[in-house]
Design a protein around this motif. Structure first.
Motif, PDB file in Angstrom:
ATOM      1  N   ALA A 617       0.833  -1.193   0.000  1.00  0.00           N
ATOM      2  CA  ALA A 617       0.000   0.000   0.000  1.00  0.00           C
ATOM      3  C   ALA A 617       0.865   1.240   0.000  1.00  0.00           C
ATOM      4  O   ALA A 617       1.901   1.295   0.639  1.00  0.00           O
ATOM      5  CB  ALA A 617      -0.913  -0.010   1.228  1.00  0.00           C
ATOM      6  N   LEU A 618       0.377   2.251  -0.725  1.00  0.00           N
ATOM      7  CA  LEU A 618       1.120   3.495  -0.817  1.00  0.00           C
ATOM      8  C   LEU A 618       0.781   4.449   0.310  1.00  0.00           C
ATOM      9  O   LEU A 618       1.350   5.529   0.380  1.00  0.00           O
ATOM     10  CB  LEU A 618       0.827   4.173  -2.167  1.00  0.00           C
ATOM     11  N   GLY A 619      -0.176   4.124   1.174  1.00  0.00           N
ATOM     12  CA  GLY A 619      -0.571   5.028   2.239  1.00  0.00           C
ATOM     13  C   GLY A 619       0.517   5.195   3.278  1.00  0.00           C
ATOM     14  O   GLY A 619       1.298   4.282   3.549  1.00  0.00           O
ATOM     15  N   THR A 620       0.528   6.374   3.895  1.00  0.00           N
ATOM     16  CA  THR A 620       1.541   6.677   4.905  1.00  0.00           C
ATOM     17  C   THR A 620       1.085   6.313   6.309  1.00  0.00           C
ATOM     18  O   THR A 620       1.899   6.284   7.230  1.00  0.00           O
ATOM     19  CB  THR A 620       1.880   8.174   4.864  1.00  0.00           C
ATOM     20  N   GLY A 621      -0.228   6.055   6.494  1.00  0.00           N
ATOM     21  CA  GLY A 621      -0.722   5.832   7.838  1.00  0.00           C
ATOM     22  C   GLY A 621      -0.836   7.147   8.592  1.00  0.00           C
ATOM     23  O   GLY A 621      -0.631   8.236   8.051  1.00  0.00           O
ATOM     24  N   THR A 622      -1.151   7.036   9.862  1.00  0.00           N
ATOM     25  CA  THR A 622      -1.316   8.240  10.685  1.00  0.00           C
ATOM     26  C   THR A 622       0.046   8.833  11.029  1.00  0.00           C
ATOM     27  O   THR A 622       0.925   8.138  11.536  1.00  0.00           O
ATOM     28  CB  THR A 622      -2.068   7.905  11.980  1.00  0.00           C
ATOM     29  N   THR A 623       0.208  10.091  10.726  1.00  0.00           N
ATOM     30  CA  THR A 623       1.449  10.808  11.030  1.00  0.00           C
ATOM     31  C   THR A 623       1.111  12.094  11.774  1.00  0.00           C
ATOM     32  O   THR A 623      -0.072  12.451  11.931  1.00  0.00           O
ATOM     33  CB  THR A 623       2.209  11.142   9.737  1.00  0.00           C
ATOM     34  N   ASP A 624       2.126  12.768  12.244  1.00  0.00           N
ATOM     35  CA  ASP A 624       1.906  14.049  12.919  1.00  0.00           C
ATOM     36  C   ASP A 624       1.227  15.050  11.987  1.00  0.00           C
ATOM     37  O   ASP A 624       0.363  15.828  12.416  1.00  0.00           O
ATOM     38  CB  ASP A 624       3.243  14.616  13.396  1.00  0.00           C
ATOM     39  N   THR A 625       1.615  15.009  10.719  1.00  0.00           N
ATOM     40  CA  THR A 625       1.032  15.959   9.767  1.00  0.00           C
ATOM     41  C   THR A 625      -0.438  15.679   9.536  1.00  0.00           C
ATOM     42  O   THR A 625      -1.271  16.607   9.514  1.00  0.00           O
ATOM     43  CB  THR A 625       1.802  15.884   8.433  1.00  0.00           C
ATOM     44  N   THR A 626      -0.808  14.408   9.354  1.00  0.00           N
ATOM     45  CA  THR A 626      -2.224  14.092   9.136  1.00  0.00           C
ATOM     46  C   THR A 626      -3.056  14.380  10.390  1.00  0.00           C
ATOM     47  O   THR A 626      -4.226  14.767  10.284  1.00  0.00           O
ATOM     48  CB  THR A 626      -2.375  12.621   8.737  1.00  0.00           C
ATOM     49  N   SER A 627      -2.456  14.224  11.563  1.00  0.00           N
ATOM     50  CA  SER A 627      -3.176  14.562  12.799  1.00  0.00           C
ATOM     51  C   SER A 627      -3.427  16.055  12.889  1.00  0.00           C
ATOM     52  O   SER A 627      -4.510  16.494  13.314  1.00  0.00           O
ATOM     53  CB  SER A 627      -2.388  14.079  14.012  1.00  0.00           C
ATOM     54  N   LEU A 628      -2.441  16.851  12.481  1.00  0.00           N
ATOM     55  CA  LEU A 628      -2.653  18.299  12.468  1.00  0.00           C
ATOM     56  C   LEU A 628      -3.760  18.683  11.495  1.00  0.00           C
ATOM     57  O   LEU A 628      -4.585  19.567  11.778  1.00  0.00           O
ATOM     58  CB  LEU A 628      -1.349  19.003  12.091  1.00  0.00           C
ATOM     59  N   ALA A 629      -3.779  18.024  10.332  1.00  0.00           N
ATOM     60  CA  ALA A 629      -4.832  18.314   9.356  1.00  0.00           C
ATOM     61  C   ALA A 629      -6.202  17.918   9.893  1.00  0.00           C
ATOM     62  O   ALA A 629      -7.196  18.642   9.718  1.00  0.00           O
ATOM     63  CB  ALA A 629      -4.538  17.567   8.056  1.00  0.00           C
ATOM     64  N   ARG A 630      -6.276  16.751  10.555  1.00  0.00           N
ATOM     65  CA  ARG A 630      -7.556  16.306  11.112  1.00  0.00           C
ATOM     66  C   ARG A 630      -8.019  17.263  12.213  1.00  0.00           C
ATOM     67  O   ARG A 630      -9.225  17.571  12.305  1.00  0.00           O
ATOM     68  CB  ARG A 630      -7.397  14.884  11.657  1.00  0.00           C
ATOM     69  N   SER A 631      -7.082  17.772  13.021  1.00  0.00           N
ATOM     70  CA  SER A 631      -7.437  18.732  14.069  1.00  0.00           C
ATOM     71  C   SER A 631      -7.975  20.024  13.457  1.00  0.00           C
ATOM     72  O   SER A 631      -8.964  20.593  13.932  1.00  0.00           O
ATOM     73  CB  SER A 631      -6.216  19.014  14.941  1.00  0.00           C
ATOM     74  N   TRP A 632      -7.333  20.476  12.369  1.00  0.00           N
ATOM     75  CA  TRP A 632      -7.800  21.714  11.724  1.00  0.00           C
ATOM     76  C   TRP A 632      -9.190  21.513  11.141  1.00  0.00           C
ATOM     77  O   TRP A 632     -10.065  22.377  11.264  1.00  0.00           O
ATOM     78  CB  TRP A 632      -6.825  22.112  10.619  1.00  0.00           C
ATOM     79  N   LEU A 633      -9.411  20.378  10.482  1.00  0.00           N
ATOM     80  CA  LEU A 633     -10.723  20.119   9.892  1.00  0.00           C
ATOM     81  C   LEU A 633     -11.803  20.005  10.961  1.00  0.00           C
ATOM     82  O   LEU A 633     -12.963  20.429  10.745  1.00  0.00           O
ATOM     83  CB  LEU A 633     -10.672  18.832   9.067  1.00  0.00           C
TER      84      LEU A 633
END
Length: 679
Positions: A617-633
């Motif tokens: 799979a090409l996915g990166t999984g949960t990272t600090d960056t995706t958590s920041l994006a989820r928090s902003w959303l």
């Protein structure tokens, strides 16, 4: 047969017979004996006699009176002697005396054969001044007096400039024209040997005048003081050839040397013209191809110069080499390399070019496989192994890197490539002082070895010595202005110093050399953000996204550590800064769209390859960056009134274990508002 036995045969057998002849010796016997001495020298040279023995034999061969001297006039020369002045007497088919197809050149080469052997022996022993003096005599007293005279000191045409410590040579138009010495008539081969020896003597003295690498007085201002004299001799020689209508009979060697001199004088266009003439006259002068390559700054320049080159197989070899160094990995280049492979299936050079093509596009596993096959076939070949050590460095393959360092050291510890390999090994062990020591040793062996300057700059950044790092990178770009790694290193160093406008300039240079490398556009986007230019930053980040290869910064302070290259269409590390820039511009809807794309990078699509099952799979999984994006959303959905989606995103944050406190606070606010709305 031992060397002493051969010496007795030469000294007693030949000279005993020669000097026992009565005083009534005629010219025929004399020149037969001299030819025999030349034969003995050629046998000694081809059987690799010691250097002093070869010089002694060559001195004896050239010390005998010439045919045109006072003792033997041309009338006394026997008709069978090869020293006659007519064309028929020249043994043109004998490669010992001449390799030229031009009858006039063959006659000259045959006449000066003994002197040429002597000069070549001096050159092989690195006695360059003695080599040049065989054909271009210099009066020591006059040369010393001229160098000490006030007039000579005031008319020095070469000057060192301050600033970056670059040794500049004035252009030929601004140079005072030195008096060209009157040279004896000689062949092109002998003239080239003499002038090239003068050039090498100047380079040797330049290295001797150079200070300690990056020492307190090392400004890089040492120059080759022989260039002006060599240029004057060659200029007058070319003028004479043109006026006599013999220019089309040139052999290409002197054009190559004049191109080198013009390049050193910063007359690049003129140098390029002479180098093209050189390869058209003699396509097998690989040194001319290399000098011509150093004057090709870009792919566009390469495409412009290719039609001017001869239709020879060396043209295709040059095309592959230049494309490789300029990181142009296209289908045409690969096809050209495949075509040459069919003619030279076991060429280590072509295999190395293929490995380096993979290296330049960061396909390090393929690079490893190709270099491994090259080493299995030729384990003592050190050419370009420093690039292989870089690939192993990036792959964190410490066992192979250690083995490569041992192999190179056992083969030749005094090669610049070996020193760079060992330096990379110590750098990987975080022993940066030792790594710098080996990179300096490589530069002591060859100050123009580009990789050593760049790698030493990396190490100085790791050691927080930014001044030395900047100077190392500057020396690298002085040697090769197409070295994108040095430009990128300068940008990163100035970025560490918070001098973002300087960093921006150097990142732009790196991006212009490799426009499809996401690292440089990513760095440009960061610099534009720091200096308050969000529109340009968004364009730079989008350009990085369009490259398809994303560079993830390592944990160390500089990218000399093992870098992570992810071949993904969209990267969270690039999408998130774009989203924040749109928020800075007040476009929250566009910001939200990019935040959604950041979260989408967590989930990779399973691809089926030939029905063999799901690929990785090409996915990166949960990272600090995706958590920041989820928090902003989540906060954005809360502000928009979409409370259920905001709560779902906040709960996902709690499950991820990142941004937990913010998520819990948001859930409390959401719960309170939903309860209030329920009432």
């Amino acid at each position: 047969m031992t060397d002493s036995a051969e010496g007795k045969i030469c000294d007693r057998g030949f000279f005993g017979n020669f000097f026992s002849v009565n005083s009534g010796i005629n010219a025929k016997i004399f020149f037969q004996k001299r030819d025999r001495l030349r034969y003995w020298y050629s046998i000694g040279a081809f059987n690799t006699l010691r250097a002093n023995r070869s010089i002694r034999l060559a001195e004896l061969a050239s010390s005998l009176p010439d045919q045109s001297g006072d003792s033997f006039s041309s009338n006394e020369t026997d008709s069978d002697s090869f020293m006659r002045d007519d064309d028929d007497s020249i043994p043109q088919s004998n490669p010992i005396f001449s390799t030229s197809d031009d009858p006039e050149e063959a006659r000259l080469e045959a006449r000066e054969f003994g002197k040429y052997l002597l000069a070549k022996s001096f050159f092989d022993c690195r006695e360059f001044d003695r080599c040049a003096a065989v054909f271009i005599p210099i009066t020591p007293a006059s040369s010393v007096l001229s160098s000490l005279s006030p007039e000579a000191q005031t008319q020095t045409p070469i000057k060192a400039t301050k600033g970056k410590g670059i040794a500049n040579v004035e252009s030929p138009d601004s140079m005072p024209k030195p008096h060209s010495p009157k040279l004896p008539r000689m062949s092109q081969k002998s003239l080239f040997l003499a002038l090239y020896a003068k050039y090498m003597a100047g380079e040797k003295r330049k290295d001797e005048d150079s200070e300690m690498i990056l020492g307190p007085v090392d400004t890089g201002a040492a120059i080759n003081k022989e260039l002006v004299g060599i240029g004057a001799i060659l200029e007058s020689w070319f003028d004479e050839r043109i006026s006599s209508g013999k220019y089309d009979r040139n052999e290409g060697w002197l054009e190559y040397l004049y191109g080198v001199v013009l390049k050193k004088a910063n007359s690049e266009d003129e140098a390029k013209g002479y180098l093209i003439k050189s390869v058209r006259l003699n396509p097998y002068i690989w040194s001319a191809w290399l000098e011509l390559h150093s004057l090709v700054p870009s792919i566009e320049s390469l495409h412009l110069i290719i039609p001017k080159l001869p239709g020879h197989i060396m043209r295709f070899v040059f095309h592959i080499y230049a494309s490789q160094t300029l990181s142009e990995v296209t289908a045409d280049v690969q096809k050209l390399l495949d075509d040459l492979d069919r003619f030279f299936p076991h060429s280590a050079f072509l295999k190395t070019q293929r490995a380096l093509l993979h290296y330049h596009i960061d396909q390090f596993q393929e690079t490893d496989q190709l270099f491994t096959s090259i080493l299995q076939r030729d384990p003592h070949r050190l050419d370009d192994l420093d690039h292989y050590s870089h690939a192993l460095f990036v792959q964190d393959d410490m066992p192979k890197l250690a083995f490569l360092a041992q192999l190179a050291t056992a083969t030749d510890k005094f090669r610049p490539e070996t020193c760079c390999i060992v330096g990379n090994y110590y750098s990987k062990k975080s022993e940066h002082e030792k790594a710098v020591q080996y990179f300096k040793r490589a530069l002591q062996l060859d100050r123009s070895f580009l990789a050593a300057w760049t790698l030493m700059g990396h190490e100085y950044v790791e050691m927080k010595n930014t001044h030395a790092a900047i100077e190392s990178y500057r020396r690298a770009v002085d040697i090769n202005r197409q070295d994108f790694r040095a430009w990128y290193g300068l940008g990163q160093t100035y970025e560490l110093l918070a001098m973002n406008h300087y960093a921006l300039f150097y990142f732009q240079r790196a991006a212009s050399l490799r426009p499809y490398d996401a690292r440089f556009w990513q760095a440009l986007g960061k610099c534009y953000t720091e200096i308050g230019r969000p529109e340009q930053a968004i364009k730079a980040y989008k350009r990085a996204l369009s490259s398809g290869v994303t560079y993830i910064e390592p944990t160390s302070s500089f990218g000399s550590g093992a870098s992570d290259y992810r071949d993904v269409a969209l990267s969270a590390e690039l999408l998130y800064p774009v989203a924040m820039l749109y928020e800075q511009l007040g476009d929250t809807d566009e910001c939200a769209r990019y935040m959604e794309m950041v979260i989408a990078t967590e989930e990779g699509e399973d691809e089926m390859i030939d029905g063999d099952g799901p690929d990785e799979a090409l996915g990166t999984g949960t990272t600090d960056t995706t958590s920041l994006a989820r928090s902003w959303l989540a906060r954005w959905a809360f502000a928009k009134g979409d409370l259920p989606r905001a709560k779902r995103l906040a709960e996902e944050l709690c499950e991820d274990g990142k941004e937990v406190e913010d998520a819990q606070a948001l859930i409390r606010d959401l719960t309170a508002r939903m309860e209030k709305g329920g009432r």
